[in-house]
Design an enzyme around this catalytic site. Structure first.
Site, PDB file in Angstrom:
ATOM      1  CB  VAL A  14      -0.930   0.027   1.235  1.00 35.13           C
ATOM      2  CG1 VAL A  14      -1.848   1.248   1.174  1.00 35.13           C
ATOM      3  CG2 VAL A  14      -1.749  -1.256   1.324  1.00 35.13           C
ATOM      4  N   GLY A  18       0.748   6.199   5.082  1.00 38.94           N
ATOM      5  CA  GLY A  18       1.030   6.909   6.329  1.00 38.94           C
ATOM      6  C   GLY A  18      -0.137   7.666   6.916  1.00 38.94           C
ATOM      7  N   GLY A  20      -4.694   8.927   6.196  1.00 39.29           N
ATOM      8  CA  GLY A  20      -5.885   8.975   5.363  1.00 39.29           C
ATOM      9  C   GLY A  20      -6.338   7.646   4.793  1.00 39.29           C
ATOM     10  CG  LEU A  41       7.732  11.635   0.534  1.00 41.91           C
ATOM     11  CD1 LEU A  41       8.886  11.125  -0.333  1.00 41.91           C
ATOM     12  CD2 LEU A  41       7.096  12.870  -0.094  1.00 41.91           C
ATOM     13  CE1 TYR A 167      -5.997  14.767  -6.168  1.00 44.49           C
ATOM     14  CE2 TYR A 167      -8.268  15.150  -6.851  1.00 44.49           C
ATOM     15  CZ  TYR A 167      -7.341  14.464  -6.087  1.00 44.49           C
ATOM     16  OH  TYR A 167      -7.763  13.466  -5.238  1.00 44.49           O
ATOM     17  CB  SER A 170      -3.087  13.639 -11.830  1.00 42.93           C
ATOM     18  OG  SER A 170      -3.911  13.904 -10.702  1.00 42.93           O
ATOM     19  CB  THR A 202      -8.375  12.386   3.841  1.00 43.26           C
ATOM     20  OG1 THR A 202      -8.485  13.422   2.843  1.00 43.26           O
ATOM     21  CG2 THR A 202      -9.191  11.177   3.395  1.00 43.26           C
TER      22      THR A 202
END
Length: 259
Positions: A14, A18, A20, A41, A167, A170, A202
């Site tokens: 996954v 980290g 949400g 990240l 966004y 993408s 989130t």
């Protein structure tokens, strides 16, 4: 959706794990019995997710298979390739479930958007999914293993949104990429689907002004924002053999928004 341990033999990678949706997906897949490679990240955030699952560093035992945290910038080809190598070295097999949740926003109106903000969003949200999907598919095909690849897109990729040309582009790209991958990899027993969340509570959504969120809620037939677990439940279904004849699909998790 109650856990049924549908993934007890699966290894799930996954990204964006980290926080949400990525963290909720990690929790849900672990509850289904999967071993989880949580990548972000922010390596410390990925480790926090692993501890939440009961993996290394936690005081409680892992509820299912082994867990491990990995740090990676999925927008870099060499890093994405190395991530898959590290996961295989740790678990001694390629991930049979791959969920790409990593994503960013850099919102601005088209007339003022910088090329850098365009490039950064495309690099993480679209190129990153391409790189992880490619590396995972290569590993699965080489090993002869079937798999399920699930890419987190967005309803914005279908309907667009003011101030989010980067966004929206993408996420629309993720839908097209997913369909093309599904056509190519079906012969190898590898399925590929996308999930299109609507407005979900989130850390990313917390940046949206409250008056805007209130207006959005008024447009949702279900009458409230979704939560990360709502998305994670759909991902768990797509990861399992319960969806064994589903590939190339785009599943909306929006509470009815924009239908």
């Amino acid at each position: 959706m109650a856990s049924q341990l549908r993934l007890r033999s699966a290894l799930a990678l996954v990204t964006g794990a980290g926080s949400g949706i990525g963290r909720a997906v990690s929790v849900r897949l672990a509850a289904e019995g999967a071993a989880v490679a949580a990548c972000d990240l922010d390596g410390a955030a990925a480790q926090e997710t692993v501890q939440l699952l009961g993996g290394p560093g936690s005081e409680k035992g892992a509820p299912s298979g082994p867990m491990a945290a990995f740090q990676a910038d999925v927008s870099e080809a060499e890093t994405a390739r190395r991530l898959l190598e590290q996961v295989q070295a740790y678990f001694f097999r390629p991930p049979s479930v791959v969920v790409s949740c990593a994503g960013i926003t850099r919102d601005e109106f088209l007339l003022r958007m910088s090329e850098d903000d365009w490039d950064k969003v495309i690099a993480v949200n679209l190129k990153g999914i391409f790189l992880v999907t490619q590396a995972a598919a290569q590993a699965l095909v080489s090993s002869g293993c079937p798999g399920s690849i699930i890419n987190i897109s967005s309803i914005i990729g279908k309907v667009g949104n003011m101030g989010q040309t980067n966004y929206a582009a993408s996420k629309a790209g993720v839908i097209g990429l997913t369909q093309a991958v599904a056509r190519e990899l079906g012969r190898y027993r590898i399925r590929c689907n996308s999930v299109l969340p609507g407005f979900i509570k989130t850390p990313m959504a917390q940046k949206v002004p409250q008056k805007v969120l209130d207006k959005v809620v008024g447009m949702i037939p279900m009458g409230h924002l979704g939560g990360p677990p709502d998305v994670a439940d759909v991902v768990a279904f797509l990861a399992s053999e319960d969806s064994g004849y589903i590939t190339g699909a785009s599943v909306e998790v929006t509470g009815g928004l924009f239908m």
